[in-house]
Design a protein around this motif. Structure first.
Motif, PDB file in Angstrom:
ATOM      1  N   PRO A 146      22.352  -4.747  47.154  1.00  0.00           N
ATOM      2  CA  PRO A 146      22.299  -5.444  45.992  1.00  0.00           C
ATOM      3  C   PRO A 146      22.887  -6.900  45.898  1.00  0.00           C
ATOM      4  O   PRO A 146      22.808  -7.769  44.823  1.00  0.00           O
ATOM      5  CB  PRO A 146      22.812  -4.770  44.883  1.00  0.00           C
ATOM      6  CG  PRO A 146      24.099  -4.053  45.426  1.00  0.00           C
ATOM      7  CD  PRO A 146      23.647  -3.759  46.945  1.00  0.00           C
ATOM      8  N   VAL A 147      23.624  -7.325  47.004  1.00  0.00           N
ATOM      9  CA  VAL A 147      24.186  -8.425  46.829  1.00  0.00           C
ATOM     10  C   VAL A 147      23.654  -9.757  47.555  1.00  0.00           C
ATOM     11  O   VAL A 147      23.323 -10.967  46.671  1.00  0.00           O
ATOM     12  CB  VAL A 147      25.517  -8.583  47.664  1.00  0.00           C
ATOM     13  CG1 VAL A 147      26.652  -7.536  46.849  1.00  0.00           C
ATOM     14  CG2 VAL A 147      25.505  -8.158  48.977  1.00  0.00           C
ATOM     15  N   HIS A 148      22.485  -9.438  48.572  1.00  0.00           N
ATOM     16  CA  HIS A 148      22.143 -10.581  49.245  1.00  0.00           C
ATOM     17  C   HIS A 148      20.809 -11.254  48.619  1.00  0.00           C
ATOM     18  O   HIS A 148      20.607 -12.432  48.629  1.00  0.00           O
ATOM     19  CB  HIS A 148      21.779 -10.316  50.552  1.00  0.00           C
ATOM     20  CG  HIS A 148      22.848 -10.224  51.868  1.00  0.00           C
ATOM     21  ND1 HIS A 148      23.556  -9.303  51.956  1.00  0.00           N
ATOM     22  CD2 HIS A 148      23.217 -11.288  52.344  1.00  0.00           C
ATOM     23  CE1 HIS A 148      24.651  -9.522  52.730  1.00  0.00           C
ATOM     24  NE2 HIS A 148      24.423 -10.781  53.094  1.00  0.00           N
ATOM     25  N   GLY A 149      20.450 -10.443  47.683  1.00  0.00           N
ATOM     26  CA  GLY A 149      19.124 -11.331  46.906  1.00  0.00           C
ATOM     27  C   GLY A 149      19.493 -11.613  45.650  1.00  0.00           C
ATOM     28  O   GLY A 149      18.808 -12.209  44.849  1.00  0.00           O
ATOM     29  N   ASN A 150      21.012 -11.768  45.313  1.00  0.00           N
ATOM     30  CA  ASN A 150      21.424 -12.358  44.246  1.00  0.00           C
ATOM     31  C   ASN A 150      22.581 -13.534  44.352  1.00  0.00           C
ATOM     32  O   ASN A 150      23.275 -13.647  43.519  1.00  0.00           O
ATOM     33  CB  ASN A 150      21.968 -11.143  43.089  1.00  0.00           C
ATOM     34  CG  ASN A 150      20.860 -10.319  43.041  1.00  0.00           C
ATOM     35  OD1 ASN A 150      20.047 -10.481  42.197  1.00  0.00           O
ATOM     36  ND2 ASN A 150      20.956  -9.018  43.399  1.00  0.00           N
ATOM     37  N   ALA A 198      23.448  -9.451  37.834  1.00  0.00           N
ATOM     38  CA  ALA A 198      22.577  -9.196  38.512  1.00  0.00           C
ATOM     39  C   ALA A 198      22.665  -8.488  39.867  1.00  0.00           C
ATOM     40  O   ALA A 198      21.578  -7.323  39.939  1.00  0.00           O
ATOM     41  CB  ALA A 198      22.079 -10.507  39.355  1.00  0.00           C
ATOM     42  N   ILE A 199      23.695  -8.092  40.490  1.00  0.00           N
ATOM     43  CA  ILE A 199      24.059  -7.266  41.561  1.00  0.00           C
ATOM     44  C   ILE A 199      23.956  -5.874  40.711  1.00  0.00           C
ATOM     45  O   ILE A 199      23.202  -4.613  41.328  1.00  0.00           O
ATOM     46  CB  ILE A 199      25.224  -7.430  42.090  1.00  0.00           C
ATOM     47  CG1 ILE A 199      25.401  -8.646  43.052  1.00  0.00           C
ATOM     48  CG2 ILE A 199      25.690  -6.172  43.099  1.00  0.00           C
ATOM     49  CD1 ILE A 199      26.648  -9.037  43.287  1.00  0.00           C
ATOM     50  N   ARG A 200      24.196  -5.747  39.466  1.00  0.00           N
ATOM     51  CA  ARG A 200      24.494  -4.227  38.814  1.00  0.00           C
ATOM     52  C   ARG A 200      23.049  -3.844  38.415  1.00  0.00           C
ATOM     53  O   ARG A 200      22.649  -2.738  38.772  1.00  0.00           O
ATOM     54  CB  ARG A 200      25.439  -4.505  37.684  1.00  0.00           C
ATOM     55  CG  ARG A 200      25.440  -3.199  36.790  1.00  0.00           C
ATOM     56  CD  ARG A 200      26.593  -2.998  35.802  1.00  0.00           C
ATOM     57  NE  ARG A 200      26.084  -4.413  34.981  1.00  0.00           N
ATOM     58  CZ  ARG A 200      27.030  -4.695  34.091  1.00  0.00           C
ATOM     59  NH1 ARG A 200      28.173  -4.101  33.598  1.00  0.00           N
ATOM     60  NH2 ARG A 200      26.736  -5.792  33.276  1.00  0.00           N
ATOM     61  N   GLU A 201      22.317  -4.728  38.230  1.00  0.00           N
ATOM     62  CA  GLU A 201      20.745  -4.707  37.872  1.00  0.00           C
ATOM     63  C   GLU A 201      19.929  -4.124  39.006  1.00  0.00           C
ATOM     64  O   GLU A 201      18.980  -3.331  38.738  1.00  0.00           O
ATOM     65  CB  GLU A 201      20.463  -5.575  36.989  1.00  0.00           C
ATOM     66  CG  GLU A 201      20.667  -6.000  35.638  1.00  0.00           C
ATOM     67  CD  GLU A 201      20.545  -4.774  34.820  1.00  0.00           C
ATOM     68  OE1 GLU A 201      19.480  -4.155  34.713  1.00  0.00           O
ATOM     69  OE2 GLU A 201      21.668  -4.367  34.236  1.00  0.00           O
ATOM     70  N   GLU A 202      20.260  -4.807  40.156  1.00  0.00           N
ATOM     71  CA  GLU A 202      19.320  -4.347  41.475  1.00  0.00           C
ATOM     72  C   GLU A 202      19.860  -3.171  41.786  1.00  0.00           C
ATOM     73  O   GLU A 202      18.997  -1.895  42.077  1.00  0.00           O
ATOM     74  CB  GLU A 202      19.637  -5.313  42.376  1.00  0.00           C
ATOM     75  CG  GLU A 202      18.885  -4.815  43.752  1.00  0.00           C
ATOM     76  CD  GLU A 202      18.705  -6.140  44.771  1.00  0.00           C
ATOM     77  OE1 GLU A 202      18.621  -5.486  45.810  1.00  0.00           O
ATOM     78  OE2 GLU A 202      19.050  -7.178  44.449  1.00  0.00           O
ATOM     79  N   LEU A 203      21.145  -2.699  41.665  1.00  0.00           N
ATOM     80  CA  LEU A 203      21.536  -1.126  42.004  1.00  0.00           C
ATOM     81  C   LEU A 203      20.762  -0.348  41.047  1.00  0.00           C
ATOM     82  O   LEU A 203      20.510   0.783  41.256  1.00  0.00           O
ATOM     83  CB  LEU A 203      23.160  -1.211  41.803  1.00  0.00           C
ATOM     84  CG  LEU A 203      23.605  -0.086  42.662  1.00  0.00           C
ATOM     85  CD1 LEU A 203      23.340  -0.084  44.083  1.00  0.00           C
ATOM     86  CD2 LEU A 203      25.267  -0.138  42.497  1.00  0.00           C
ATOM     87  N   ARG A 204      20.899  -0.483  39.677  1.00  0.00           N
ATOM     88  CA  ARG A 204      20.302   0.316  38.832  1.00  0.00           C
ATOM     89  C   ARG A 204      18.745   0.440  39.089  1.00  0.00           C
ATOM     90  O   ARG A 204      18.143   1.609  38.847  1.00  0.00           O
ATOM     91  CB  ARG A 204      20.385  -0.172  37.226  1.00  0.00           C
ATOM     92  CG  ARG A 204      21.828   0.009  36.815  1.00  0.00           C
ATOM     93  CD  ARG A 204      21.900  -0.895  35.568  1.00  0.00           C
ATOM     94  NE  ARG A 204      23.245  -0.545  34.629  1.00  0.00           N
ATOM     95  CZ  ARG A 204      23.923  -1.117  33.768  1.00  0.00           C
ATOM     96  NH1 ARG A 204      23.182  -2.100  33.540  1.00  0.00           N
ATOM     97  NH2 ARG A 204      25.118  -0.894  33.320  1.00  0.00           N
ATOM     98  N   GLY A 233      31.194 -12.895  36.947  1.00  0.00           N
ATOM     99  CA  GLY A 233      30.826 -11.842  36.045  1.00  0.00           C
ATOM    100  C   GLY A 233      32.020 -10.512  36.252  1.00  0.00           C
ATOM    101  O   GLY A 233      32.891 -10.652  37.034  1.00  0.00           O
ATOM    102  N   GLY A 234      31.355  -9.487  35.688  1.00  0.00           N
ATOM    103  CA  GLY A 234      32.386  -8.246  35.914  1.00  0.00           C
ATOM    104  C   GLY A 234      33.409  -8.073  34.677  1.00  0.00           C
ATOM    105  O   GLY A 234      33.322  -9.069  33.656  1.00  0.00           O
ATOM    106  N   LEU A 235      34.066  -7.031  34.722  1.00  0.00           N
ATOM    107  CA  LEU A 235      35.305  -6.711  33.784  1.00  0.00           C
ATOM    108  C   LEU A 235      36.117  -8.034  33.477  1.00  0.00           C
ATOM    109  O   LEU A 235      36.514  -8.092  32.575  1.00  0.00           O
ATOM    110  CB  LEU A 235      36.036  -5.561  34.142  1.00  0.00           C
ATOM    111  CG  LEU A 235      35.189  -4.452  33.618  1.00  0.00           C
ATOM    112  CD1 LEU A 235      36.221  -3.081  34.249  1.00  0.00           C
ATOM    113  CD2 LEU A 235      34.893  -4.075  32.175  1.00  0.00           C
TER     114      LEU A 235
END
Length: 521
Positions: free
Chosen positions: A418-422, A437-443, A473-475
């Motif tokens: 999920p990292v390379h496309g974002n 965006a990484i989290r959304e691709e994983l979902r 992003g992130g916490l």
């Protein structure tokens, strides 16, 4: 045998004494943690038998010649188009370096490679989850024991979270001990009016922007080999020398992660594991056995610099098969997966488990051709499809790829990158990635597999155990203004430990939903 007996004990006692169910479910959750040690929990016996028969019948088969191609040997790749390959000015220096490498010991061994493939075969049939993580590109300058330890440690934490949370065995593979070379979009780079060859990773040239540094140096392959040897020694010491002991899991927390919300969730999880350990000791289980105190850890990298890969390819004396002994697993990237290219020609002949990265550019027919070329015998665990598209394109394109694979009965393991496309560049010139965006691709990856009835089998991340500020992003709510604080990567931006743990909890929750388990408390 031990795990089978324990599950029988759980089933029988739970029927007789319902009030014990909560405590026993925690103990069984700990049994699921054994993949931290041996990379898999046995599936039901009838399924295990089917898998074993399939593997024993096919894993030792000789290489099948792909239609239209001559018989394979470690150097037949030289007859094909070598995309993303450096050009060495002095061919005598190149030959001297590869001759020297051919005389060195293998970095990994065929038996280890076969063990990984067996675990991946089980994962491809829904009995495991592959976690791949590590640096975008290893470097000579950043190498030290602490760096290796911290990445290993955060992968252990992620494995614990996903295994205990999902009751799913986790196969741990580090982008380590060989991930030196990187493909480049442009062959040259221009600064202040001066144009030089692009930096392609320390195994090829150096990052400094001057003519000498950017010269492709074959001797760098020797340096990369020796650093990989040290990295593997460190990893083997940590994985078998007591550091991975489940009873020490409190020591796995990284200092900079310790005061975050994810660290608090991790501590709650470790408390449950401690309770389960005490319960298991009370009923007579010996928690000092290697299954509790050691773990299996494998290495992988992109198969890019083919002279290096060929020089470390060895013929196994037991089976007669060829193995690339630079790593347990290899993958071919999006830029080098041309079916008439040198990289596909090389990997089709080695016995290692293989991955191939696919984007939205890959059609269903192309994917089926890839399967036929890289895994003509349709061996379980041989081929992993690493999906990198971005969330929106993934939702649109992945169902067609899965449908084609299901229709033709191809055996593959689906994992998400999920990292390379974002990746994007900020106004102040930093290359970064959005955690959201990484989290959304994983979902999206999990959503599509839920819809298609297929198994979301893994996650591939560029990450580090260090306290870097490279992805926004992130916490920690990192923004573009934070990037210059600790932006250390020499290539692409990496998730830090806090961001990686967030994704681990996301995976654990999604797997719990798929398995009908209650949310992690």
């Amino acid at each position: 045998m031990f795990r089978t007996t324990a599950f029988i004990i759980y089933a029988q006692i739970s029927k007789l004494i319902p009030s014990w169910k909560m405590k026993l479910s925690s103990a069984v959750g700990l049994l699921a943690l054994l993949p931290l040690c041996d990379a898999y929990v046995s599936p039901p016996l009838h399924q295990k038998s089917l898998i074993s028969v399939s593997l024993s019948a096919s894993i030792e088969k000789p290489v099948i010649s792909v239609s239209g191609r001559p018989k394979w040997s470690p150097d037949t790749w030289k007859n094909y188009n070598p995309n993303q390959m450096p050009v060495y000015e002095d061919q005598d220096e190149l030959k001297a370096a590869t001759d020297e490498l051919e005389g060195y010991s293998p970095l990994v061994f065929a038996g280890e490679v076969r063990s990984l493939q067996e675990n991946l075969a089980k994962a491809s049939q829904g009995h495991g989850f592959l976690l791949m993580g590590g640096d975008c590109a290893e470097s000579f300058g950043e190498f030290n024991v602490d760096h290796v330890r911290d990445t290993f440690r955060v992968i252990l934490q992620m494995s614990l979270i996903m295994t205990f949370g999902s009751a799913m065995p986790i196969i741990k593979v580090g982008r380590m001990a060989g991930q030196f070379a990187k493909p480049r979009s442009d062959s040259t780079e221009t600064k202040d009016g001066e144009t030089l060859p692009s930096y392609r990773g320390d195994i090829i040239n150096s990052e400094e922007f001057n003519a000498d540094a950017r010269k492709n140096d074959p001797k760098n392959m020797i340096k990369a080999y020796h650093q990989s040897t040290q990295t593997l020694n460190i990893l083997r010491a940590f994985s078998t020398g007591g550091y991975a002991d489940i009873s020490r899991l409190h020591a796995w927390n990284l200092d900079f992660v310790d005061k975050t919300e994810e660290a608090s969730r991790f501590r709650q999880l470790t408390t449950k594991v401690d309770e389960s350990l005490r319960f298991m000791k009370a009923i007579g289980v010996d928690t000092t056995l290697p299954a509790f105190t050691t773990t299996e850890f494998y290495t992988a990298h992109e198969c890019l610099l083919l002279p290096y890969e060929q020089a470390l390819t060895r013929q196994d004396s037991t089976t007669g098969r060829w193995y690339d002994c630079s790593a347990h697993m290899l993958w071919v990237g999006e830029r080098t997966r041309q079916q008439d290219g040198a990289h596909f020609e090389f990997v089709r002949g080695v016995g290692n488990p293989l991955g191939v990265k696919v984007s939205d550019k890959c059609t269903p027919d192309q994917l089926l051709e890839i399967c036929d070329q890289m895994n003509p015998n349709n061996i379980p665990g041989r081929l992993t499809i690493i999906v990198r598209m971005g969330a929106e394109k993934l939702r649109k394109n992945l169902p067609g790829l899965i449908r084609a694979v299901q229709r033709e009965g191809k055996s593959v393991l689906w994992i998400s990158d999920p990292v390379h496309g974002n990746t994007f560049k900020t106004e102040n010139g930093f290359k970064t990635r959005s955690f959201d965006a990484i989290r959304e691709e994983l979902r999206a990856f999990f959503d599509v597999h839920d819809e298609m009835g297929s198994h979301p089998g893994g996650m591939h991340l560029e990450m580090t155990g260090e306290d870097v500020t490279e992805c926004v992003g992130g916490l920690q709510a990192l923004d573009e203004n934070d990037l210059n604080k600790r932006y250390h990567t020499s290539c692409d931006p990496r998730l830090n430990g806090v961001q990686a743990l967030q994704l681990a909890f996301l995976v654990a929750e999604r797997m719990r939903q798929r398995n009908g388990l209650p949310p992690i408390e």
